[in-house]
Design an enzyme around this catalytic site. Structure first.
Site, short mmCIF file in Angstrom:
data_model
loop_
_atom_site.label_atom_id
_atom_site.label_comp_id
_atom_site.label_asym_id
_atom_site.label_seq_id
_atom_site.Cartn_x
_atom_site.Cartn_y
_atom_site.Cartn_z
N ARG A 142 0.83 -1.25 0.15
CA ARG A 142 -0.08 0.19 0.10
C ARG A 142 0.83 1.48 0.05
O ARG A 142 0.28 2.36 0.11
CB ARG A 142 -1.02 0.29 1.14
CG ARG A 142 -1.88 -1.15 1.34
CD ARG A 142 -2.62 -0.97 2.55
NE ARG A 142 -3.71 -2.06 2.50
CZ ARG A 142 -5.18 -1.55 2.32
NH1 ARG A 142 -5.60 -0.33 2.34
NH2 ARG A 142 -6.00 -2.55 2.30
N TYR A 145 0.33 4.56 -2.06
CA TYR A 145 -0.84 5.45 -1.75
C TYR A 145 -0.42 6.07 -0.65
O TYR A 145 -0.69 7.28 -0.04
CB TYR A 145 -2.06 4.46 -1.47
CG TYR A 145 -3.32 5.24 -1.35
CD1 TYR A 145 -4.07 6.24 -2.11
CD2 TYR A 145 -4.07 5.32 -0.13
CE1 TYR A 145 -4.93 6.84 -2.17
CE2 TYR A 145 -5.15 5.78 0.08
CZ TYR A 145 -5.83 6.85 -0.81
OH TYR A 145 -7.00 7.37 -0.74
N GLU A 147 2.24 6.72 1.34
CA GLU A 147 3.50 7.37 1.61
C GLU A 147 3.32 8.57 0.68
O GLU A 147 3.70 9.55 0.87
CB GLU A 147 4.59 6.67 1.17
CG GLU A 147 5.27 5.60 2.16
CD GLU A 147 5.47 5.95 3.43
OE1 GLU A 147 5.37 7.36 3.95
OE2 GLU A 147 5.76 4.99 4.20
N ASN A 174 -12.82 5.57 5.45
CA ASN A 174 -13.45 4.89 4.40
C ASN A 174 -15.22 5.70 4.18
O ASN A 174 -15.68 5.96 5.00
CB ASN A 174 -13.91 3.29 4.77
CG ASN A 174 -12.50 2.58 4.80
OD1 ASN A 174 -11.93 3.09 5.77
ND2 ASN A 174 -12.59 1.74 4.07
N ARG A 278 -9.80 0.63 11.52
CA ARG A 278 -9.66 2.06 11.01
C ARG A 278 -10.73 2.83 11.84
O ARG A 278 -12.09 2.80 11.69
CB ARG A 278 -9.83 2.03 9.67
CG ARG A 278 -9.23 3.15 8.83
CD ARG A 278 -7.90 3.29 8.84
NE ARG A 278 -7.15 2.21 8.13
CZ ARG A 278 -7.42 2.07 6.63
NH1 ARG A 278 -8.51 2.38 6.23
NH2 ARG A 278 -6.76 1.28 6.17
N1 UDP Z 1 -12.91 -6.02 1.26
C1 UDP Z 1 -13.38 -7.49 0.99
N2 UDP Z 1 -13.91 -7.76 -0.09
C2 UDP Z 1 -14.01 -6.92 -1.22
C3 UDP Z 1 -13.18 -5.58 -1.06
C4 UDP Z 1 -12.79 -5.49 0.10
O1 UDP Z 1 -13.33 -8.32 2.09
O2 UDP Z 1 -14.41 -7.38 -2.26
C5 UDP Z 1 -12.23 -5.86 2.45
C6 UDP Z 1 -10.67 -5.42 2.43
O3 UDP Z 1 -9.76 -6.31 2.43
C7 UDP Z 1 -10.58 -4.65 3.67
C8 UDP Z 1 -11.95 -3.95 3.74
O4 UDP Z 1 -12.87 -4.88 3.01
O5 UDP Z 1 -10.21 -5.22 4.84
C9 UDP Z 1 -12.20 -2.57 3.16
O6 UDP Z 1 -11.47 -2.54 2.09
P1 UDP Z 1 -11.77 -1.36 1.12
O7 UDP Z 1 -11.09 -1.66 -0.16
O8 UDP Z 1 -13.30 -0.83 1.00
O9 UDP Z 1 -10.95 -0.02 1.71
P2 UDP Z 1 -9.50 -0.01 2.65
O10 UDP Z 1 -10.01 0.30 3.82
O11 UDP Z 1 -8.88 -1.18 2.33
O12 UDP Z 1 -8.71 0.98 1.73
#
Ligand code: UDP
Length: 330
Positions: A142, A145, A147, A174, A278
């Site tokens: 990650r 993004y 950094e 989020n 988060r």
């Molecule tokens: N996630 C999931 N299934 C999906 C997409 C995301 O289980 O189809 C999980 C992802 O692994 C994370 C959480 O949902 O734990 C939030 O992911 P997202 O990509 O929405 O935002 P992030 O907080 O990771 O930037």
């Protein structure tokens, strides 16, 4: 007063909602949107019919810019799917984009930046206050993004300290809602799109990781109030998000139960370095934005988003879907 505004990333999910709010201002004479449509969509602006607005399709770091009283920097992908696929481009949009835009700011102008809760990385404290320095792996998946957001915060705050530039930095948690791309790749949009197609919902890992899901109207309310409406002088960084923590599995189950028919939930291997939680500490946001709080529960937000997705997915199947109204947008 006649204000000229640049919105970088204004065709994106949050950017387009922010443009709608800017258009309510009578002091704004011109809004120039620069967006390369990497993750943004022209359709996000197709409802706008206002001669003050123009759209230029270009990378922000290379765009031909004028001079602006206010600049809003939202030019970055926010989904892991996109920034992990094109990390160099992600860093360039955030960091080089900010350097380029600083040069386009009129003396005394204001530059606002949407940073992210990802600056906290895989947080070791919960909730996360703005003073928490984060736990980010600068060599992890990650990093581009996390950094580049951290670097851009540093860049803007240093420009403020050394050159007196007026800056504001929001750390957005989020966010979901209408105008997310159905193929965006994030949890809520994936789950809704999968449910509506009758496919199983893909949960990564055991789904016990939590996020705070902010509905876009609530988040953009806070951005609008912080950036211009409430006369806030504090430069940030300021956490903006919902502080109700819900596990990914619970969100998937809610969507599957209400919209998924028999599709159910499919648990897949975890994503490397997926943060466990988060959760924003909103004390500063509450101090600076008196009375602001998220009003829309995630259940209601999901219901509204499903309605939007239904229309969107239907339009995608409609051969006339290319005929979006363009209004003042060329
Ligand atoms: N996630 C999931 N299934 C999906 C997409 C995301 O289980 O189809 C999980 C992802 O692994 C994370 C959480 O949902 O734990 C939030 O992911 P997202 O990509 O929405 O935002 P992030 O907080 O990771 O930037």
């Amino acid at each position: 007063m006649s204000i000229s505004v640049l919105v970088a990333g204004g065709a994106g999910f949050i950017g387009s909602h922010l443009v709608d709010r800017l258009l309510r201002r009578s002091d704004v004479e011109r809004i120039e949107i620069v967006d390369n449509l990497w993750t943004g969509r022209r359709e996000n602006l197709s409802h706008i019919d206002d001669p003050r607005v123009s759209l230029t399709i270009q990378d922000i770091e290379r765009a031909d810019l004028g001079r602006y009283d206010e600049i809003y920097h939202l030019a970055s992908p926010a989904t892991p799917l996109s920034y992990m696929a094109e990390p160099v481009r992600t860093i360039s949009a955030n960091v080089c984009g900010a350097i380029h835009m600083l040069r386009a700011l009129k003396p005394g102008g204001l530059i606002c930046y949407t940073s992210t809760s990802e600056v906290y990385g895989d947080a070791e404290v919960s909730p996360q206050p703005e003073s928490y320095r984060g736990s980010v792996d600068c060599t992890g998946p990650r990093a581009s993004y996390d950094e580049s957001k951290r670097c851009t915060e540093a860049l803007l705050l240093e420009a403020s300290r050394v050159h007196g530039v007026r800056v504001k930095i929001a750390r957005v948690f989020n966010t979901f809602g209408p105008r997310t791309r159905p193929d965006d790749g994030r949890a809520v949009s994936n789950f809704i799109a999968q449910a509506l197609r009758g496919e199983p919902l893909t949960v990564y890992g055991d789904g016990q990781q939590t996020r705070c899901w902010g509905y876009v109207d609530d988040i953009v309310d806070a951005l609008e109030r912080f950036f211009w409406r409430d006369g806030v002088e504090f430069p940030g960084p300021l956490n903006i998000g919902n502080d109700r923590q819900i596990s990914v599995a619970d969100v998937a189950r809610y969507i599957a139960a209400n919209y998924g028919g028999q599709a159910g939930v499919n648990f897949l291997p975890p994503v490397p370095q997926d943060p466990d939680n988060r959760l924003p500490d909103l004390a500063l946001a509450r101090a600076h934005l008196a009375g602001w709080r998220c009003q829309v529960s995630y259940e209601e937000g999901i219901d509204r988003t499903v309605e939007w997705f239904r229309r969107e997915l239907a339009a995608t199947c409609d051969p006339r879907s290319g005929l979006h109204r363009v209004g003042g947008i060329v």
